[in-house]
Design an enzyme around this catalytic site. Structure first.
Site, PDB file in Angstrom:
ATOM      1  N   TRP A 176       0.788  -1.229   0.000  1.00 12.85           N
ATOM      2  CA  TRP A 176       0.000   0.000   0.000  1.00 12.85           C
ATOM      3  C   TRP A 176       0.820   1.280   0.000  1.00 12.85           C
ATOM      4  O   TRP A 176       0.282   2.352  -0.165  1.00 12.85           O
ATOM      5  CB  TRP A 176      -0.980   0.028   1.166  1.00 12.85           C
ATOM      6  CG  TRP A 176      -0.461  -0.455   2.500  1.00 12.85           C
ATOM      7  CD1 TRP A 176      -0.696  -1.689   3.049  1.00 12.85           C
ATOM      8  CD2 TRP A 176       0.337   0.249   3.453  1.00 12.85           C
ATOM      9  NE1 TRP A 176      -0.081  -1.795   4.272  1.00 12.85           N
ATOM     10  CE2 TRP A 176       0.555  -0.609   4.554  1.00 12.85           C
ATOM     11  CE3 TRP A 176       0.897   1.528   3.496  1.00 12.85           C
ATOM     12  CZ2 TRP A 176       1.308  -0.249   5.673  1.00 12.85           C
ATOM     13  CZ3 TRP A 176       1.644   1.885   4.604  1.00 12.85           C
ATOM     14  CH2 TRP A 176       1.844   1.011   5.675  1.00 12.85           C
ATOM     15  N   ASN A 177       2.116   1.192   0.215  1.00  8.39           N
ATOM     16  CA  ASN A 177       2.809   2.464   0.448  1.00  8.39           C
ATOM     17  C   ASN A 177       3.068   3.274  -0.828  1.00  8.39           C
ATOM     18  O   ASN A 177       2.990   4.492  -0.795  1.00  8.39           O
ATOM     19  CB  ASN A 177       4.069   2.276   1.285  1.00  8.39           C
ATOM     20  CG  ASN A 177       5.084   1.369   0.640  1.00  8.39           C
ATOM     21  OD1 ASN A 177       4.753   0.571  -0.218  1.00  8.39           O
ATOM     22  ND2 ASN A 177       6.324   1.504   1.054  1.00  8.39           N
ATOM     23  N   LYS A 217      -2.480  -7.804  -8.413  1.00 12.37           N
ATOM     24  CA  LYS A 217      -3.349  -7.761  -7.227  1.00 12.37           C
ATOM     25  C   LYS A 217      -2.768  -6.689  -6.297  1.00 12.37           C
ATOM     26  O   LYS A 217      -1.769  -6.899  -5.648  1.00 12.37           O
ATOM     27  CB  LYS A 217      -3.313  -9.131  -6.515  1.00 12.37           C
ATOM     28  CG  LYS A 217      -4.533  -9.503  -5.692  1.00 12.37           C
ATOM     29  CD  LYS A 217      -4.903  -8.585  -4.547  1.00 12.37           C
ATOM     30  CE  LYS A 217      -4.156  -8.811  -3.261  1.00 12.37           C
ATOM     31  NZ  LYS A 217      -4.483  -7.812  -2.220  1.00 12.37           N
ATOM     32  N   GLY A 248       6.171  -6.572  -0.365  1.00 16.36           N
ATOM     33  CA  GLY A 248       5.356  -6.500   0.837  1.00 16.36           C
ATOM     34  C   GLY A 248       6.184  -6.857   2.053  1.00 16.36           C
ATOM     35  O   GLY A 248       7.417  -6.812   2.023  1.00 16.36           O
ATOM     36  N   GLY A 249       5.506  -7.237   3.107  1.00 10.23           N
ATOM     37  CA  GLY A 249       6.181  -7.518   4.368  1.00 10.23           C
ATOM     38  C   GLY A 249       6.850  -8.893   4.382  1.00 10.23           C
ATOM     39  O   GLY A 249       6.487  -9.778   3.593  1.00 10.23           O
ATOM     40  N   GLU A 293      10.494  -8.422  -2.855  1.00  8.58           N
ATOM     41  CA  GLU A 293      11.042  -7.175  -2.292  1.00  8.58           C
ATOM     42  C   GLU A 293      10.383  -7.017  -0.939  1.00  8.58           C
ATOM     43  O   GLU A 293       9.178  -6.777  -0.857  1.00  8.58           O
ATOM     44  CB  GLU A 293      10.675  -5.977  -3.185  1.00  8.58           C
ATOM     45  CG  GLU A 293      11.305  -5.987  -4.552  1.00  8.58           C
ATOM     46  CD  GLU A 293      12.773  -5.616  -4.541  1.00  8.58           C
ATOM     47  OE1 GLU A 293      13.350  -5.356  -3.459  1.00  8.58           O
ATOM     48  OE2 GLU A 293      13.370  -5.617  -5.635  1.00  8.58           O
ATOM     49  N   LEU A 294      11.160  -7.168   0.115  1.00  6.74           N
ATOM     50  CA  LEU A 294      10.549  -7.220   1.455  1.00  6.74           C
ATOM     51  C   LEU A 294      10.962  -6.023   2.312  1.00  6.74           C
ATOM     52  O   LEU A 294      11.316  -4.980   1.790  1.00  6.74           O
ATOM     53  CB  LEU A 294      10.914  -8.547   2.109  1.00  6.74           C
ATOM     54  CG  LEU A 294      10.575  -9.785   1.248  1.00  6.74           C
ATOM     55  CD1 LEU A 294      11.019 -11.060   1.928  1.00  6.74           C
ATOM     56  CD2 LEU A 294       9.084  -9.842   0.932  1.00  6.74           C
ATOM     57  N   CYS A 318       9.999   1.014   2.740  1.00  5.01           N
ATOM     58  CA  CYS A 318      10.842  -0.155   3.040  1.00  5.01           C
ATOM     59  C   CYS A 318      12.270   0.275   3.293  1.00  5.01           C
ATOM     60  O   CYS A 318      13.006  -0.391   4.005  1.00  5.01           O
ATOM     61  CB  CYS A 318      10.773  -1.125   1.874  1.00  5.01           C
ATOM     62  SG  CYS A 318      11.136  -0.345   0.302  1.00  5.01           S
ATOM     63  N   GLU A 376      11.033  -4.206  11.938  1.00  3.65           N
ATOM     64  CA  GLU A 376      10.533  -3.115  11.102  1.00  3.65           C
ATOM     65  C   GLU A 376       9.252  -2.544  11.712  1.00  3.65           C
ATOM     66  O   GLU A 376       8.279  -3.263  11.887  1.00  3.65           O
ATOM     67  CB  GLU A 376      10.246  -3.648   9.695  1.00  3.65           C
ATOM     68  CG  GLU A 376       9.879  -2.556   8.718  1.00  3.65           C
ATOM     69  CD  GLU A 376       9.520  -3.093   7.329  1.00  3.65           C
ATOM     70  OE1 GLU A 376       8.771  -4.076   7.241  1.00  3.65           O
ATOM     71  OE2 GLU A 376       9.986  -2.497   6.345  1.00  3.65           O
TER      72      GLU A 376
HETATM   73  P1  NAP Z   1       1.837  -7.113   3.163  1.00  4.70           P
HETATM   74  O1  NAP Z   1       0.828  -7.093   4.248  1.00  4.70           O
HETATM   75  O2  NAP Z   1       2.864  -8.166   3.159  1.00  4.70           O
HETATM   76  O3  NAP Z   1       0.990  -7.122   1.824  1.00  4.70           O
HETATM   77  C1  NAP Z   1       1.604  -7.029   0.558  1.00  4.70           C
HETATM   78  C2  NAP Z   1       0.667  -7.558  -0.499  1.00  4.70           C
HETATM   79  O4  NAP Z   1       0.501  -8.970  -0.293  1.00  4.70           O
HETATM   80  C3  NAP Z   1      -0.746  -6.967  -0.429  1.00  4.70           C
HETATM   81  O5  NAP Z   1      -1.253  -6.821  -1.733  1.00  4.70           O
HETATM   82  C4  NAP Z   1      -1.500  -8.046   0.321  1.00  4.70           C
HETATM   83  O6  NAP Z   1      -2.877  -8.004   0.118  1.00  4.70           O
HETATM   84  C5  NAP Z   1      -0.878  -9.280  -0.268  1.00  4.70           C
HETATM   85  N1  NAP Z   1      -1.081 -10.495   0.524  1.00  4.70           N
HETATM   86  C6  NAP Z   1      -1.393 -10.621   1.846  1.00  4.70           C
HETATM   87  N2  NAP Z   1      -1.507 -11.923   2.189  1.00  4.70           N
HETATM   88  C7  NAP Z   1      -1.267 -12.641   1.070  1.00  4.70           C
HETATM   89  C8  NAP Z   1      -1.236 -14.037   0.781  1.00  4.70           C
HETATM   90  N3  NAP Z   1      -1.494 -14.947   1.700  1.00  4.70           N
HETATM   91  N4  NAP Z   1      -0.936 -14.412  -0.481  1.00  4.70           N
HETATM   92  C9  NAP Z   1      -0.667 -13.514  -1.430  1.00  4.70           C
HETATM   93  N5  NAP Z   1      -0.695 -12.168  -1.226  1.00  4.70           N
HETATM   94  C10 NAP Z   1      -0.990 -11.744   0.010  1.00  4.70           C
HETATM   95  O7  NAP Z   1       2.640  -5.737   3.086  1.00  4.70           O
HETATM   96  P2  NAP Z   1       2.051  -4.269   3.223  1.00  4.70           P
HETATM   97  O8  NAP Z   1       1.678  -4.086   4.652  1.00  4.70           O
HETATM   98  O9  NAP Z   1       1.029  -4.037   2.168  1.00  4.70           O
HETATM   99  O10 NAP Z   1       3.331  -3.384   2.853  1.00  4.70           O
HETATM  100  C11 NAP Z   1       4.294  -3.029   3.771  1.00  4.70           C
HETATM  101  C12 NAP Z   1       5.510  -3.922   3.656  1.00  4.70           C
HETATM  102  O11 NAP Z   1       6.019  -3.877   2.322  1.00  4.70           O
HETATM  103  C13 NAP Z   1       6.661  -3.488   4.539  1.00  4.70           C
HETATM  104  O12 NAP Z   1       7.258  -4.587   5.165  1.00  4.70           O
HETATM  105  C14 NAP Z   1       7.639  -2.857   3.548  1.00  4.70           C
HETATM  106  O13 NAP Z   1       8.978  -2.856   3.985  1.00  4.70           O
HETATM  107  C15 NAP Z   1       7.428  -3.687   2.349  1.00  4.70           C
HETATM  108  N6  NAP Z   1       7.873  -2.979   1.149  1.00  4.70           N
HETATM  109  C16 NAP Z   1       8.995  -3.393   0.525  1.00  4.70           C
HETATM  110  C17 NAP Z   1       9.457  -2.715  -0.582  1.00  4.70           C
HETATM  111  C18 NAP Z   1      10.697  -3.151  -1.305  1.00  4.70           C
HETATM  112  O14 NAP Z   1      10.855  -2.771  -2.460  1.00  4.70           O
HETATM  113  N7  NAP Z   1      11.581  -3.914  -0.702  1.00  4.70           N
HETATM  114  C19 NAP Z   1       8.760  -1.599  -1.057  1.00  4.70           C
HETATM  115  C20 NAP Z   1       7.614  -1.199  -0.382  1.00  4.70           C
HETATM  116  C21 NAP Z   1       7.173  -1.905   0.723  1.00  4.70           C
HETATM  117  P3  NAP Z   1      -3.803  -7.308   1.245  1.00  4.70           P
HETATM  118  O15 NAP Z   1      -3.401  -5.901   1.318  1.00  4.70           O
HETATM  119  O16 NAP Z   1      -5.163  -7.498   0.749  1.00  4.70           O
HETATM  120  O17 NAP Z   1      -3.545  -8.052   2.541  1.00  4.70           O
END
Ligand code: NAP
Length: 495
Positions: A154-155, A178, A231-232, A253-254, A287, A388
């Site tokens: 979402w960020n 997605k 994502g996370g 990318e976590l 991130c 984090e």
């Molecule tokens: P998240 O909760 O891990 O969600 C990321 C994506 O995964 C969302 O679209 C989410 O959908 C989906 N998702 C959730 N459960 C899933 C499953 N079981 N199977 C497949 N997809 C699933 O992360 P977030 O809270 O949106 O984002 C924050 C995190 O992203 C932080 O840890 C940040 O460091 C990381 N991030 C990393 C980078 C990088 O480039 N390294 C860049 C930006 C952010 P829903 O939203 O519907 O749950």
């Protein structure tokens, strides 16, 4: 009758509701109120989207296009994003509460990914191998993988989607995107631009819904060739395990817990700004946040005083106002999680120099705001130094010398980024070589570009985005052998 804006999903070139007919509300973090209704896609919708993407990959216009033609389409798409940047940025602010100043900049920059990878599309050359077998001609081709499952957080929804879609499409793949349940609207608006640019139906499909339903159905779909996920770390592990079970290609990318290292020979005022941009820009929801500030003991007190004084001036409030500097936190869950970490840090004995609570300033209204928070006296073993937080919470850790700075910098599970503040070239090069992170910034912070590889060491991820090599993450190499021998040797042994 609801006055919320109602969105539809893009599947096979059609704008549709979820098969279930269900919607969920998208919330505005500044008002704390719902503003849009998003289709709640599930396994059935994902299956339709993957089938549409597979059909577009295997037959139809897209599969017959040359790489040059794909490049033209991507560049047209880039132009359309540029034309619509302000509107898309406003939608992202409504959904994630980040500053219009930041989202506007991101959206105006995002076209570059489509221009760059559009330009690269027809420059991926195979090679002729000077093969050791007589009378054989051997050459390689780099081919697309098939259907790519792209999952975004979402960020920074559309910029991060671009990091995936631009190389994936340039390589000739098709995509099912997605987006995060918290910020789906901008991706759906972006979907309209594919139609306008002239992409054939099914090349890009956008299915919204919850991670546990739509996300899980997408990553486990048998016809998905590769998962590209941002994502996370927890979700990343789950996605990786699913991909492993089905032998899919996966890139991740976590998260991060990046050290921003301030040496005593730095230009202090610049380093103070670097520390601020590392943690309070984007309300710490990036991130690459420099959430561990390592400060050399000899300048520690002077530096911290200046930092706290600067952070106190940060203007909080409506993220749509161009001069707001710290906006709300994107989700209520995230807001509560950050406050939880603040309590943990206090309980661990860190000294709270600034903030440390929910923001109740009048300009924050009923939004989900957390005060910019600075903890000093943090020990690298504390949870606040290792986990984090993804919010405006900075941990300051003192160090004696270069060796200790490198040790502390690396003493964490993550390895996404690092900052180094010094005027010594020797120190800049030595420390940047020894830090185990995918991006290292010297006397700057949060610089990213479509041209420069980005990704994580250690728990911060698998694979790289951006830069020329990123397109290879969406391709596979085929080796083709042609014999021009006039006779066939013993068929019972290897050639
Ligand atoms: P998240 O909760 O891990 O969600 C990321 C994506 O995964 C969302 O679209 C989410 O959908 C989906 N998702 C959730 N459960 C899933 C499953 N079981 N199977 C497949 N997809 C699933 O992360 P977030 O809270 O949106 O984002 C924050 C995190 O992203 C932080 O840890 C940040 O460091 C990381 N991030 C990393 C980078 C990088 O480039 N390294 C860049 C930006 C952010 P829903 O939203 O519907 O749950």
């Amino acid at each position: 009758m609801s006055n919320l804006q109602k969105y539809k999903m893009l599947i096979g070139g059609e704008w549709v509701d979820a098969a279930s007919g269900k919607h969920f509300e998208s919330m505005n973090p500044y008002t704390g109120k719902a503003w849009a209704l998003i289709p709640e896609g599930g396994a059935e919708d994902i299956d339709r989207a993957v089938k549409a993407a597979k059909a577009a990959f295997e037959s139809g216009q897209w599969s017959k296009m040359t790489a040059t033609q794909r490049g033209h389409l991507l560049r047209k798409l880039g132009d359309l994003i540029a034309e619509n940047a302000d509107a898309l940025a406003a939608t992202e602010v409504r959904d994630n509460g980040k500053l219009i100043a930041e989202m506007g900049l991101q959206l105006r920059y995002t076209p570059q990914w489509y221009y760059y990878f559009g330009g690269l599309a027809d420059k991926i050359e195979g090679s002729v191998i000077p093969i050791d077998k007589p009378e054989h001609f051997n050459f390689t081709r780099h081919e697309p993988l098939g259907v790519i499952a792209a999952i975004t957080p979402w960020n920074s929804p559309l910029m991060l989607a671009g990091w995936k879609l631009a190389p994936a499409l340039a390589a000739g793949n098709t995509v099912v995107l997605k987006p995060s349940e918290f910020t789906s609207a901008s991706s759906l608006e972006f979907g309209r631009l594919f139609e306008k640019a002239g992409f054939p139906p099914g090349v890009v499909n956008i299915v919204t819904g919850f991670g546990r339903d739509a996300g899980a159905a997408l990553t486990s779909h048998p016809d998905v060739a590769k998962i590209t996920f941002t994502g996370g770390p927890e979700t990343g592990r789950l996605v990786y395990a699913t991909g492993a079970k089905l032998l899919k290609k996966v890139s991740l990318e976590l998260g991060g817990k990046s050290p921003n290292i301030v040496f005593d020979d730095c230009i202090i005022d610049n380093a103070v700004k670097g520390a601020i941009s590392g943690i309070f820009a984007a309300t710490g929801q990036t991130c690459i946040a420099g959430s561990r500030l390592l400060v050399q003991r000899s300048i520690h007190d002077e530096f911290v005083d200046k930092l706290v004084a600067f952070a106190k001036t940060a203007k909080m409030g409506d993220p749509m106002l161009p001069d707001t500097q710290v906006g709300p936190v994107t989700t209520l869950q995230q807001h509560d999680k950050i406050l939880g970490y603040i309590d943990i840090a206090k309980g661990e004995g860190a000294e709270c120099l600034l903030g440390g609570a929910k923001a109740t300033r009048p300009e924050c209204g009923s939004g989900w705001f957390v005060e910019p928070t600075i903890f000093a006296g943090v020990n690298n073993r504390m949870r606040i130094a290792q986990e984090e937080v993804f919010g405006p919470v900075l941990s300051i850790i003192p160090f004696e010398d270069e060796e200790e700075a490198i040790h502390l910098g690396n003493d964490v599970a993550f390895g996404l980024a690092a900052g180094i503040w010094t005027q010594s070239i020797r120190r800049a090069l030595t420390v940047s070589e020894k830090i185990r992170a995918g991006s290292v910034w010297v006397n700057t912070y949060r610089a990213v570009s479509y041209m420069s590889p980005f990704g994580g060491y250690k728990d911060s991820g698998v694979g790289r985005e951006n830069g020329q090599d990123a397109i290879r993450e969406y391709m596979q190499t085929k080796s083709i052998w042609i014999s021009y021998a006039t006779d066939t040797p013993n068929p019972f042994v290897m050639r």
